[in-house]
Motif scaffolding. Structure first.
Motif: not given
Length: 212
Positions: A64-72, A164-170
């Motif tokens: 992910g481009t941030s920590k939140e989606p990868t952890i969640l 956490c749909p406000k974030f983006e995952s890759i």
């Protein structure tokens, strides 16, 4: 509207992620013990995750481009439900063990990425009229396979994660880009416990400090 088979041939809409971008990746501590720092760049073929290859021929890597989606997204698969106060009230939580078992890495891209984009409003971008983050996993895997086979050579997929749909995952496909540089690697429990707990609390997930 595209059919499923169209995804292996048509020119799909993409989102570009530029070289130099830092991505975050959570992965198993077991892989870290076996592969060392190379575990941060491990592509899985298990069919256990949303965009894995249903034929288990190519590997995929989730980040992910941030920590939140990868952890969640990672810890979501390990959640427990505990009854509290009475039989109707429940809390979702993770334990020390869930954090100990996982590491996070920060990697910096050396290549530009072209990712098939499923982040459009209403999930309609690229003619998917359903929520690809919440459809049956086996269905999403079919799309992954077709996109991988597409001769336009896409590097992967970008989407809104279910937790956490406000974030983006890759999702990255194996053997499409250069191995990125590793800039940081640590255990979720030993190196970033407090930050993990804060992220979990912000999304309504509790934490208990032991497995009793």
């Amino acid at each position: 509207m595209y059919s499923l088979d169209d995804y292996s041939s048509v020119n799909l809409k993409t989102k570009r992620i530029m070289a130099g971008t830092v991505l975050f990746r959570v992965y198993s501590e077991e892989y870290h013990q076996t592969l060392g720092v190379d575990a941060a760049w491990y592509f899985g073929k298990t069919k256990d995750n949303r965009f894995d290859d249903p034929k288990q021929e190519y590997g995929v890597l989730y980040c992910g481009t941030s920590k939140e989606p990868t952890i969640l997204e990672t810890l979501d698969h390990s959640r427990f439900i505990a009854k509290i106060i009475d039989k109707t009230q429940k809390i979702t939580f993770v334990t020390d063990k869930d954090l100990v078992m996982r590491n996070m890495a920060a990697i910096v891209l050396l290549d530009n990425l072209r990712l098939v984009d499923f982040t459009g409003t209403g999930y309609a971008i690229n003619d998917v009229s359903f929520d690809i983050s919440n459809c049956p996993r086996s269905e999403a895997q079919k799309y992954s396979r077709k996109i991988y086979e597409n001769p336009h050579g896409y590097d992967g997929i970008i989407y809104h994660p279910r937790t956490c749909p406000k974030f983006e995952s890759i999702v990255l496909f194996e053997n499409r880009i250069k191995k990125p540089d590793l800039i940081w690697d640590g255990n979720l429990n030993e190196d970033m416990r407090e930050e993990c707990i804060d992220i979990l609390f912000d999304h309504g997930i509790g934490y208990i400090p032991n497995n009793d």
